[in-house]
Design a protein around this motif. Sequence first.
Motif, PDB file in Angstrom:
ATOM      1  N   GLN A 172      -6.965  14.338 -33.464  1.00 25.91           N
ATOM      2  CA  GLN A 172      -6.894  14.801 -34.831  1.00 25.91           C
ATOM      3  C   GLN A 172      -7.519  16.176 -34.955  1.00 25.91           C
ATOM      4  O   GLN A 172      -8.354  16.586 -34.150  1.00 25.91           O
ATOM      5  CB  GLN A 172      -7.625  13.825 -35.764  1.00 25.91           C
ATOM      6  CG  GLN A 172      -7.008  12.424 -35.755  1.00 25.91           C
ATOM      7  CD  GLN A 172      -7.811  11.453 -36.592  1.00 25.91           C
ATOM      8  OE1 GLN A 172      -8.803  11.840 -37.206  1.00 25.91           O
ATOM      9  NE2 GLN A 172      -7.371  10.213 -36.624  1.00 25.91           N
ATOM     10  N   GLY A 173      -7.055  16.921 -35.972  1.00 29.36           N
ATOM     11  CA  GLY A 173      -7.624  18.240 -36.244  1.00 29.36           C
ATOM     12  C   GLY A 173      -7.183  19.279 -35.237  1.00 29.36           C
ATOM     13  O   GLY A 173      -6.284  19.081 -34.439  1.00 29.36           O
ATOM     14  N   LEU A 174      -7.834  20.460 -35.285  1.00 29.02           N
ATOM     15  CA  LEU A 174      -7.490  21.553 -34.393  1.00 29.02           C
ATOM     16  C   LEU A 174      -8.090  21.371 -33.011  1.00 29.02           C
ATOM     17  O   LEU A 174      -7.617  21.944 -32.040  1.00 29.02           O
ATOM     18  CB  LEU A 174      -7.960  22.887 -34.992  1.00 29.02           C
ATOM     19  CG  LEU A 174      -7.226  23.348 -36.254  1.00 29.02           C
ATOM     20  CD1 LEU A 174      -7.853  24.632 -36.766  1.00 29.02           C
ATOM     21  CD2 LEU A 174      -5.755  23.548 -35.976  1.00 29.02           C
ATOM     22  N   GLY A 175      -9.159  20.612 -32.900  1.00 26.56           N
ATOM     23  CA  GLY A 175      -9.820  20.437 -31.618  1.00 26.56           C
ATOM     24  C   GLY A 175      -9.321  19.220 -30.893  1.00 26.56           C
ATOM     25  O   GLY A 175      -8.185  18.811 -31.028  1.00 26.56           O
ATOM     26  N   ASP A 197       5.623   5.637 -23.503  1.00 25.51           N
ATOM     27  CA  ASP A 197       5.004   4.759 -22.513  1.00 25.51           C
ATOM     28  C   ASP A 197       3.810   5.406 -21.815  1.00 25.51           C
ATOM     29  O   ASP A 197       3.236   4.809 -20.889  1.00 25.51           O
ATOM     30  CB  ASP A 197       6.030   4.366 -21.437  1.00 25.51           C
ATOM     31  CG  ASP A 197       7.143   3.497 -22.006  1.00 25.51           C
ATOM     32  OD1 ASP A 197       6.944   2.907 -23.089  1.00 25.51           O
ATOM     33  OD2 ASP A 197       8.213   3.423 -21.370  1.00 25.51           O
ATOM     34  N   THR A 198       3.435   6.610 -22.207  1.00 25.26           N
ATOM     35  CA  THR A 198       2.349   7.338 -21.544  1.00 25.26           C
ATOM     36  C   THR A 198       1.413   7.936 -22.584  1.00 25.26           C
ATOM     37  O   THR A 198       1.759   8.003 -23.772  1.00 25.26           O
ATOM     38  CB  THR A 198       2.911   8.490 -20.682  1.00 25.26           C
ATOM     39  OG1 THR A 198       3.373   9.540 -21.543  1.00 25.26           O
ATOM     40  CG2 THR A 198       4.041   8.019 -19.784  1.00 25.26           C
ATOM     41  N   PRO A 199       0.244   8.428 -22.155  1.00 25.31           N
ATOM     42  CA  PRO A 199      -0.673   9.083 -23.090  1.00 25.31           C
ATOM     43  C   PRO A 199      -0.396  10.582 -23.243  1.00 25.31           C
ATOM     44  O   PRO A 199      -1.131  11.259 -23.952  1.00 25.31           O
ATOM     45  CB  PRO A 199      -2.033   8.866 -22.415  1.00 25.31           C
ATOM     46  CG  PRO A 199      -1.722   8.867 -20.958  1.00 25.31           C
ATOM     47  CD  PRO A 199      -0.378   8.204 -20.833  1.00 25.31           C
ATOM     48  N   PHE A 200       0.659  11.099 -22.596  1.00 28.61           N
ATOM     49  CA  PHE A 200       0.871  12.543 -22.567  1.00 28.61           C
ATOM     50  C   PHE A 200       1.328  13.101 -23.912  1.00 28.61           C
ATOM     51  O   PHE A 200       2.151  12.513 -24.617  1.00 28.61           O
ATOM     52  CB  PHE A 200       1.894  12.910 -21.495  1.00 28.61           C
ATOM     53  CG  PHE A 200       1.456  12.570 -20.105  1.00 28.61           C
ATOM     54  CD1 PHE A 200       0.284  13.104 -19.582  1.00 28.61           C
ATOM     55  CD2 PHE A 200       2.206  11.710 -19.303  1.00 28.61           C
ATOM     56  CE1 PHE A 200      -0.133  12.788 -18.299  1.00 28.61           C
ATOM     57  CE2 PHE A 200       1.798  11.394 -18.024  1.00 28.61           C
ATOM     58  CZ  PHE A 200       0.627  11.929 -17.520  1.00 28.61           C
ATOM     59  N   ASP A 201       0.791  14.285 -24.226  1.00 26.89           N
ATOM     60  CA  ASP A 201       1.222  15.027 -25.411  1.00 26.89           C
ATOM     61  C   ASP A 201       2.384  15.956 -25.104  1.00 26.89           C
ATOM     62  O   ASP A 201       3.169  16.291 -25.997  1.00 26.89           O
ATOM     63  CB  ASP A 201       0.064  15.877 -25.952  1.00 26.89           C
ATOM     64  CG  ASP A 201      -1.114  15.027 -26.378  1.00 26.89           C
ATOM     65  OD1 ASP A 201      -0.941  14.246 -27.333  1.00 26.89           O
ATOM     66  OD2 ASP A 201      -2.193  15.144 -25.768  1.00 26.89           O
ATOM     67  N   GLN A 254      12.028  17.554 -27.160  1.00 29.53           N
ATOM     68  CA  GLN A 254      12.484  18.920 -27.399  1.00 29.53           C
ATOM     69  C   GLN A 254      11.818  19.809 -26.346  1.00 29.53           C
ATOM     70  O   GLN A 254      10.734  19.488 -25.854  1.00 29.53           O
ATOM     71  CB  GLN A 254      12.116  19.388 -28.804  1.00 29.53           C
ATOM     72  CG  GLN A 254      10.631  19.342 -29.104  1.00 29.53           C
ATOM     73  CD  GLN A 254      10.321  19.639 -30.553  1.00 29.53           C
ATOM     74  OE1 GLN A 254      11.215  19.843 -31.359  1.00 29.53           O
ATOM     75  NE2 GLN A 254       9.042  19.671 -30.897  1.00 29.53           N
ATOM     76  N   SER A 255      12.473  20.901 -25.982  1.00 26.96           N
ATOM     77  CA  SER A 255      11.942  21.733 -24.901  1.00 26.96           C
ATOM     78  C   SER A 255      11.879  23.195 -25.314  1.00 26.96           C
ATOM     79  O   SER A 255      12.683  23.669 -26.109  1.00 26.96           O
ATOM     80  CB  SER A 255      12.791  21.584 -23.634  1.00 26.96           C
ATOM     81  OG  SER A 255      14.121  22.017 -23.874  1.00 26.96           O
ATOM     82  N   THR A 256      10.891  23.886 -24.758  1.00 28.73           N
ATOM     83  CA  THR A 256      10.707  25.316 -24.958  1.00 28.73           C
ATOM     84  C   THR A 256      10.781  25.998 -23.601  1.00 28.73           C
ATOM     85  O   THR A 256       9.991  25.697 -22.708  1.00 28.73           O
ATOM     86  CB  THR A 256       9.337  25.609 -25.600  1.00 28.73           C
ATOM     87  OG1 THR A 256       9.237  24.905 -26.843  1.00 28.73           O
ATOM     88  CG2 THR A 256       9.154  27.096 -25.844  1.00 28.73           C
ATOM     89  N   GLU A 261       3.884  17.466 -35.325  1.00 28.49           N
ATOM     90  CA  GLU A 261       3.214  17.926 -34.110  1.00 28.49           C
ATOM     91  C   GLU A 261       1.755  18.253 -34.393  1.00 28.49           C
ATOM     92  O   GLU A 261       1.412  18.846 -35.417  1.00 28.49           O
ATOM     93  CB  GLU A 261       3.925  19.168 -33.570  1.00 28.49           C
ATOM     94  CG  GLU A 261       3.316  19.710 -32.291  1.00 28.49           C
ATOM     95  CD  GLU A 261       4.159  20.809 -31.685  1.00 28.49           C
ATOM     96  OE1 GLU A 261       5.166  20.466 -31.037  1.00 28.49           O
ATOM     97  OE2 GLU A 261       3.828  21.994 -31.875  1.00 28.49           O
ATOM     98  N   ARG A 262       0.900  17.874 -33.459  1.00 24.05           N
ATOM     99  CA  ARG A 262      -0.527  18.139 -33.609  1.00 24.05           C
ATOM    100  C   ARG A 262      -0.791  19.631 -33.577  1.00 24.05           C
ATOM    101  O   ARG A 262      -0.182  20.381 -32.803  1.00 24.05           O
ATOM    102  CB  ARG A 262      -1.297  17.453 -32.487  1.00 24.05           C
ATOM    103  CG  ARG A 262      -1.234  15.940 -32.516  1.00 24.05           C
ATOM    104  CD  ARG A 262      -1.903  15.370 -31.273  1.00 24.05           C
ATOM    105  NE  ARG A 262      -3.252  15.913 -31.145  1.00 24.05           N
ATOM    106  CZ  ARG A 262      -3.800  16.242 -29.981  1.00 24.05           C
ATOM    107  NH1 ARG A 262      -3.125  16.125 -28.864  1.00 24.05           N
ATOM    108  NH2 ARG A 262      -5.042  16.703 -29.941  1.00 24.05           N
TER     109      ARG A 262
END
Length: 221
Positions: free
Chosen positions: A4-7, A52-56, A74-76, A195-196
Amino acid sequence: MARQGLGGSLQLAAVPTFATRWLIPRLPDFAARHPDITVHIETRTRPFLFTDTPFDAALYAGTPAQTANWAGTQSTALLNEDVLPVCSPGLIAPRKQLSPAAVARLPLLQQSTRPDGWRQWFDAQQVEAPSAHSGPRYELFSMLATAAAHGLGVALMPRMLIEAELARGELVVACERPLRGERSYFLVTPAAQDERPALTLFRTWLLGQAHESAPSAEVRR
């Protein structure tokens, strides 16, 4: 609370050589700009389900079609995997540069995941190379770089992954004829609406680093 938040923290999945040789050396800059965000990195080379994973997010090497087929994401685009021949300076001494035909006469180091790499490079140079598929094979770019630096032959490498070896003089560009690779590097994220903020900051920083890393004519948007 870490999400949560910016950090907080970011959990990244990444292809290993790109993470080790390109991303991690640049992370001190991100840490200086955003000291409240901790970046964790684990190795993944294939698409997976984010649910299924913890990845952001994931740093992935592949083709645009492959990223388009990665469900729920989505990809950049960051950088293309443009490659050129590199070797130990002792392998070509006292010469500084070779013609493509001269490269064809040297031992060619192969990458097992890109078996047609040398064939494509020589075809682009319009040079006959009977040994284009011959030579010892290595799986990772990091293995190729080490083998080339120790004089085992010429490797076809993206310049951005061997910046340190070039700066130290352990590797030199044997022939300044880069070839546009089929693969590119992407930041892949879940296709979510919320998105965070930490991930948005990381994407913005990453695009800036990619812009600085690539020659102006080769920056990918």
